[in-house]
Scaffold this motif. Structure first.
Motif, PDB file in Angstrom:
ATOM      1  N   VAL A  48       0.848  -1.203   0.000  1.00  8.17           N
ATOM      2  CA  VAL A  48       0.000   0.000   0.000  1.00  8.17           C
ATOM      3  C   VAL A  48       0.877   1.245   0.000  1.00  8.17           C
ATOM      4  O   VAL A  48       1.814   1.362   0.801  1.00  8.17           O
ATOM      5  N   THR A  49       0.581   2.162  -0.916  1.00  6.49           N
ATOM      6  CA  THR A  49       1.282   3.444  -0.975  1.00  6.49           C
ATOM      7  C   THR A  49       0.254   4.570  -1.050  1.00  6.49           C
ATOM      8  O   THR A  49      -0.827   4.406  -1.619  1.00  6.49           O
ATOM      9  N   ALA A  50       0.588   5.707  -0.455  1.00  8.63           N
ATOM     10  CA  ALA A  50      -0.306   6.864  -0.493  1.00  8.63           C
ATOM     11  C   ALA A  50      -0.369   7.412  -1.915  1.00  8.63           C
ATOM     12  O   ALA A  50       0.661   7.525  -2.591  1.00  8.63           O
ATOM     13  N   GLN A  51      -1.567   7.744  -2.364  1.00  7.87           N
ATOM     14  CA  GLN A  51      -1.777   8.193  -3.740  1.00  7.87           C
ATOM     15  C   GLN A  51      -2.639   9.454  -3.771  1.00  7.87           C
ATOM     16  O   GLN A  51      -3.538   9.616  -2.950  1.00  7.87           O
ATOM     17  N   PRO A  52      -2.373  10.361  -4.719  1.00  9.41           N
ATOM     18  CA  PRO A  52      -3.316  11.464  -4.935  1.00  9.41           C
ATOM     19  C   PRO A  52      -4.533  10.946  -5.703  1.00  9.41           C
ATOM     20  O   PRO A  52      -4.409  10.053  -6.542  1.00  9.41           O
ATOM     21  N   ALA A  53      -5.690  11.500  -5.407  1.00  9.54           N
ATOM     22  CA  ALA A  53      -6.906  11.026  -6.082  1.00  9.54           C
ATOM     23  C   ALA A  53      -7.956  12.122  -6.085  1.00  9.54           C
ATOM     24  O   ALA A  53      -7.929  13.033  -5.250  1.00  9.54           O
ATOM     25  N   THR A  54      -8.841  12.037  -7.034  1.00  3.12           N
ATOM     26  CA  THR A  54      -9.985  12.937  -7.112  1.00  3.12           C
ATOM     27  C   THR A  54     -11.252  12.098  -7.093  1.00  3.12           C
ATOM     28  O   THR A  54     -11.423  11.214  -7.932  1.00  3.12           O
ATOM     29  N   LEU A  55     -12.095  12.378  -6.130  1.00  2.00           N
ATOM     30  CA  LEU A  55     -13.345  11.644  -6.003  1.00  2.00           C
ATOM     31  C   LEU A  55     -14.433  12.355  -6.797  1.00  2.00           C
ATOM     32  O   LEU A  55     -14.617  13.566  -6.665  1.00  2.00           O
TER      33      LEU A  55
END
Length: 392
Positions: A48-55
């Protein structure tokens, strides 16, 4: 005969013994690991790695114009003319209806006549004053006569002022028979036709005019969605959160995207106790009048996240309203781990709020075949492959 039978039996036993030895030898050669354990099954595992995302979340919405005004008459009368049609785009002050009300026209005529009569009376009273004044100055008649004529003149002037006021009122009432639009907008349905009697007590308005230069989209979020929204948008106050919310999109009823971006403007401060939801309002410019009051659509609110913990939906399973994943420990044993996720999803990924963290190893696709405490042979996956379907 007996010696021959014994010989045949001895030969058979010898042959049978040879076959048993041969079979035992062959069996040992074909399965050298007989009696040993099978190696653990192989499963793909990712870190698991932290990711940027748009909901992106869509909410059903109903559109309303900036103003929707009922057009009602201020005077009673019959519809004499209709100057617009349903759906017409009108300007402020544009004529919509003409009502036939002869009594108001007659009142104007009577008021004009009353003014003329009052003016004639004033002229007569002024002549009387002018005639009396020299006689009083010469002492021929008393001051009382002059004062009486002056009072008569003042009375006639007051009557003129009253007649002028009555004329102004009559003209205003007559003007009400011409019904104009109070705003720029679009005409709604017209339930009445020529000749219909309209009064101030009539139930339905003559029509409605909706100012749709700007249109508001109203939609609701339930309590959990509202909490997720509040946590994901920066700001310590409601106004700050509204300012930090990105522009919202609108999908029309036919599935097409509305070309203009909107802004989230207000959030209801109180949850509806019946529905358990909060009301939101987003404003959209409507220069081409494509949106109309009462039309429907879907408002899409994007929420940008930085450093989000994302888990592919195929790596989790749901049980009695809870979500679980299989986490790998140092001994390659899988553990059934509960996770808390946001109701909003980033495409095909859950946004995890607790349960796993960056650096944990999770089985990519084994929710059907695996059981808790099962030992596996991990096959590491490339992080880019795990998150290749992420919608940014």
């Amino acid at each position: 005969m007996m010696p021959y039978k014994m010989k045949k039996t001895s030969a058979g036993l010898a042959i049978l013994s040879s076959m048993i030895i041969a079979l035992s030898s062959c069996g040992g050669s074909a399965n050298p690991n007989a009696g040993g354990q099978q190696p653990p099954a192989t499963y793909e595992v990712f870190t698991v790695t932290a990711q940027p995302a748009t909901l992106h979340t869509s909410y059903p919405a109903v559109m309303q114009g900036e103003q929707t005004i009922d057009i009602r008459p201020k005077v009673d009368g019959y519809i004499e003319k209709i100057y617009v049609d349903e759906g017409s785009v009108v300007k402020k002050g544009q004529l919509l209806f003409k009502l036939s009300a002869p009594e108001y026209e007659q009142t104007v005529i009577n008021s004009i006549a009353a003014i003329n009569s009052a003016k004639a009376d004033i002229n007569s009273a002024e002549i009387a004053v002018n005639k009396t004044k020299p006689l009083v100055e010469k002492g021929i008649i008393s001051e009382y006569e002059l004062q009486t004529d002056q009072n008569t003149l003042d009375t006639k002037k007051a009557a003129l002022a009253q007649a002028q006021t009555a004329l102004a009122t009559a003209k205003v009432n007559l003007g009400y028979t011409y019904v104009t639009s109070p705003v720029n907008g679009v005409v709604g349905s017209i339930p009445y036709r020529l000749g219909s009697l309209i009064t101030s007590a009539t139930a339905n308005p003559l029509t409605t005019v909706a100012n749709i230069g700007k249109v508001y989209a109203y939609f609701s979020l339930n309590e959990k969605q509202l909490l997720d929204f509040s946590r994901s948008v920066k700001g310590s106050t409601l106004d700050e959160k509204l300012k930090n919310t990105p522009d919202v999109n609108l999908t029309l009823a036919d599935g097409s995207a509305y070309p203009e971006k909107g802004r989230l403007e207000t959030i209801s401060g109180v949850l509806n106790t019946t529905t358990g939801s909060a009301s939101f309002r987003a404003g959209f410019p409507n220069p081409l009048h494509l949106l109309r009051s009462g039309s429907s659509g879907n408002v899409d609110i994007p929420q940008s996240l930085t450093g989000a913990i994302l888990v592919p939906q195929r790596s989790a399973y749901e049980l009695q309203g809870k979500y679980f994943v299989y986490v790998l420990d140092q001994n390659n044993l899988v553990k059934n781990q509960e996770i808390d996720v946001m109701e909003l999803t980033a495409g095909q990924y859950y946004v995890v709020t607790s349960g796993v963290k960056a650096g944990d190893k999770i089985v990519y696709d084994g929710t059907i075949s695996l059981k808790d405490s099962t030992k596996i042979t991990p096959q590491p996956m490339d992080v880019n492959k795990v998150y290749q379907d992420l919608k940014n």
